[in-house]
Motif scaffolding. Structure first.
Motif, short mmCIF file in Angstrom:
data_model
loop_
_atom_site.label_atom_id
_atom_site.label_comp_id
_atom_site.label_asym_id
_atom_site.label_seq_id
_atom_site.Cartn_x
_atom_site.Cartn_y
_atom_site.Cartn_z
N LYS A 176 76.85 66.95 -40.52
CA LYS A 176 76.07 66.47 -39.23
C LYS A 176 76.93 65.95 -38.18
N VAL A 177 77.90 66.48 -38.00
CA VAL A 177 79.08 65.94 -36.95
C VAL A 177 78.96 66.80 -35.62
N CYS A 178 78.59 68.45 -36.03
CA CYS A 178 78.67 69.28 -34.76
C CYS A 178 77.10 69.34 -33.99
N PRO A 179 77.36 69.81 -32.83
CA PRO A 179 76.18 69.91 -32.08
C PRO A 179 74.91 70.39 -32.88
N LEU A 180 73.69 70.23 -32.57
CA LEU A 180 72.67 70.92 -33.21
C LEU A 180 72.28 72.17 -32.44
N ALA A 181 72.00 73.16 -33.05
CA ALA A 181 71.70 74.46 -32.41
C ALA A 181 70.32 74.97 -32.82
N LYS A 182 69.67 75.62 -31.69
CA LYS A 182 68.40 76.14 -32.24
C LYS A 182 68.50 77.64 -32.60
N MET A 183 68.02 77.74 -33.62
CA MET A 183 68.69 79.26 -34.35
C MET A 183 67.33 79.33 -35.57
N TYR A 184 67.60 80.85 -35.69
CA TYR A 184 66.87 81.02 -37.28
C TYR A 184 67.89 80.44 -38.50
N THR A 185 67.25 79.65 -39.25
CA THR A 185 68.09 78.96 -40.12
C THR A 185 67.33 78.63 -41.38
N LEU A 186 68.05 78.46 -42.70
CA LEU A 186 67.30 78.30 -43.75
C LEU A 186 67.60 76.81 -44.05
N GLY A 187 67.97 75.93 -43.34
CA GLY A 187 68.26 74.49 -43.35
C GLY A 187 69.93 74.30 -43.81
N SER A 188 70.42 73.37 -43.17
CA SER A 188 71.75 73.25 -43.58
C SER A 188 72.23 72.72 -44.89
N SER A 189 71.31 72.34 -45.72
CA SER A 189 71.47 72.03 -47.06
C SER A 189 71.33 73.31 -47.99
N GLU A 226 60.15 78.54 -52.75
CA GLU A 226 60.31 77.09 -53.13
C GLU A 226 61.98 76.87 -52.85
N ASP A 227 62.77 77.80 -53.28
CA ASP A 227 63.92 77.35 -52.99
C ASP A 227 64.26 77.24 -51.55
N LEU A 228 63.68 77.96 -50.66
CA LEU A 228 64.03 78.04 -49.00
C LEU A 228 63.34 76.78 -48.54
N GLN A 229 62.10 76.63 -49.24
CA GLN A 229 61.17 75.35 -48.49
C GLN A 229 61.83 74.17 -48.66
N LYS A 230 62.72 74.07 -49.83
CA LYS A 230 63.34 72.62 -50.13
C LYS A 230 64.38 72.26 -49.04
N SER A 231 65.29 73.38 -48.78
CA SER A 231 66.23 73.00 -47.64
C SER A 231 65.45 73.22 -46.15
N ILE A 232 64.57 73.98 -46.07
CA ILE A 232 63.84 73.82 -44.68
C ILE A 232 63.21 72.83 -44.39
N SER A 233 62.63 71.87 -45.51
CA SER A 233 61.75 70.45 -45.41
C SER A 233 62.79 69.64 -45.03
N GLN A 234 64.20 69.87 -45.41
CA GLN A 234 65.06 68.70 -44.93
C GLN A 234 65.69 68.71 -43.69
N MET A 235 65.26 69.74 -43.11
CA MET A 235 65.90 69.83 -41.41
C MET A 235 65.33 68.80 -40.29
N PRO A 236 66.18 68.65 -39.41
CA PRO A 236 65.80 67.45 -38.32
C PRO A 236 64.70 67.80 -37.73
N LYS A 237 63.87 66.87 -37.43
CA LYS A 237 62.44 67.17 -36.42
C LYS A 237 62.93 66.89 -35.02
N VAL A 238 63.25 68.01 -34.30
CA VAL A 238 63.59 67.78 -32.88
C VAL A 238 62.58 68.72 -32.18
#
Ligand SMILES: *Cc1c(COP(=O)(O)O)cnc(C)c1O
Length: 455
Positions: free
Chosen positions: A317-330, A442-454
């Protein structure tokens, strides 16, 4: 006898002299990247602490349509460009399709992929700024290899953090990098604070791309005269890769060919973004229509199953945040053999074009990808990279549809590289031992739910 040659090359005077920035023609621009600390749009000054200043400027510029390619880079491009646009006559015949298939082949350089197009540009700007060297991460090693070659050309130091599992299992690319004078550390390493922390927390971990990025960024900001460089995802990388699309368009125009369909594989989105940029530009300006398809692995489906939101680009979490289609950085994808497509997010430019429905996306399973790769290798005389073979899969599927309908579509796809270092993957396929793990919701939800709330 057709008048279109097997390989369409461009003359020196037909080669692009500028890169094209598709953001300039987008009415709705990709969302700005954010400072991870303040969650405010990153300033040029902040970004210049991580990236070379000229590259930071390119990153933030969404209004200038064309950037002159510096003479030194044009000279380097001349060693391996133009890359050929090949008419796949043999594949067409094999498939018995009335479609005309073309592929833009980017594997004709020692690094074996399109990544050299941006590596040489990034090394040039680092040199011009008077830096000592650059740091980066690499997964399977294509980017590290390309960057090592570019740095040796400009006599720059190159420090590569290579995901540990690849460092150990894929020693050959590592040795190409070292041959070019780069230092290669397995990540997580003990060189950086974040590496030591991850090693302590997860003993025996084999690393991930997100973690290697964090290490490389830390190494850059803690050494005088160093900056960090990245081989995909960023707007600057898509800008440099636009050379692929500009050449493709010039070659098609030369023979009066109008593409109906343009297909590319998508990991972080740089080759696809580069290939489609001039065509997407025409669409954005209302001048033409194309059917553009991004192809991703079913094991890492950021466009087809991800969410469009701000996310971290790296684990630390040192790089800038980007708005993108993502599965969550975890999100950690299963062990897919297309290492270059195992990124949790997607270029914010490609994401925005997809969100505007200018382009579509499809996900494909690994074994069907290797089946397509094998068909291609047997008739076209090129052993394709597993990443590139995702595009081959969809090109073949579309050509077979044309066989049913009798349509003579012009299908163009990006063949991003060769697969000589991926023979373990081919071996698995040939031995019938390849699997097709697809993450559950379920796999995807796990990492998506850990995303930052911006927002
Ligand atoms: C890295 C790589 C890719 C994927 O990266 P993008 O940034 O999505 O283009 C595709 N093909 C090859 C051969 C690669 O090395």
């Amino acid at each position: 006898m057709s008048t279109i040659p097997y390989k369409i090359y461009l003359e020196e005077n037909e080669m692009p002299k500028q890169w094209y920035n598709v953001r300039a023609d987008m009415k709705k621009k990709p969302a700005p990247i954010l400072n991870p600390g303040t969650l405010q749009p990153v300033t040029l000054e902040e970004l210049s602490g991580i990236f070379c200043t000229e590259l930071a400027k390119q990153e933030l510029d969404d209004t200038t349509p064309y950037f002159d390619i510096p003479q030194e880079i044009l000279s380097f491009y001349r060693m391996y460009r133009p890359s050929p646009l090949v008419r796949a006559y043999c594949l067409e015949e094999k498939l018995g399709t009335p479609a005309h298939i073309y592929y833009k082949f980017e594997g004709n350089n020692t690094s074996g992929s399109h990544k050299l197009n941006s590596a040489i540009a990034q090394a040039y700007y680092a040199k011009k700024q008077g830096l000592k060297g650059v740091t980066t991460e690499t997964g399977a090693g294509q980017w590290g290899t390309a960057l090592s070659m570019a740095c040796s050309y400009f006599d720059l130091d190159c420090q590569v953090y290579m995901v540990k599992v690849s460092y150990e299992q894929k020693p050959f690319r590592r040795e190409v990098m070292r041959t070019c004078g780069a230092t290669v550390a397995p990540s997580p390493s003990m060189n950086t604070e974040v590496g030591r922390k991850i090693n302590a927390e997860f003993p025996g971990t084999t690393g991930s791309l997100g973690c290697a990025i964090s290490e490389a960024v830390e190494a850059a900001v803690t050494q005088d005269g160093y900056r960090y460089v990245l081989g995909s995802v960023l707007a600057q990388v898509l800008l440099h890769q636009s050379v692929i699309g500009l050449e493709t368009k010039a070659a098609l125009d030369k023979y009066g060919i109008k593409a109906d369909m343009i297909i590319g594989c998508a990991g972080g989105g740089s080759n696809l973004g580069g290939l489609i940029s001039p065509f997407a530009g025409e669409m954005l300006r209302g001048e033409a229509k194309y059917d553009i398809i991004a192809v991703e692995p079913a094991s890492c489906p950021s466009l087809t199953r991800g969410v469009y939101a701000y996310d971290f680009c790296d684990t630390g979490k040192v790089c800038p945040l980007a708005k993108m289609y993502t599965l969550g950085s975890s999100f950690i994808p299963s062990a897919n053999h297309a290492g270059g497509l195992r990124y949790h997010g997607m270029s914010s430019i490609v994401s925005e074009l997809y969100d505007q429905k200018l382009i579509s996306a499809r996900s494909v399973e690994q074994t069907s990808v290797f089946e397509a790769a094998t068909t291609f290798a047997r008739v076209e005389g090129i052993l394709p990279a597993p990443e590139s073979s995702h595009a081959i899969r969809v090109a073949i599927d579309e050509a077979l549809k044309c066989k049913e309908t009798g349509e003579e579509k012009n299908i163009v796809f990006g063949l991003t590289g060769t697969g000589y270092f991926d023979m373990v993957a081919y071996q698995k396929y040939n031995d019938g031992e390849m699997s097709d793990y697809i993450p559950t919701d379920e796999d995807l939800q796990k990492s998506i739910s850990q995303m930052p709330k911006v927002d």
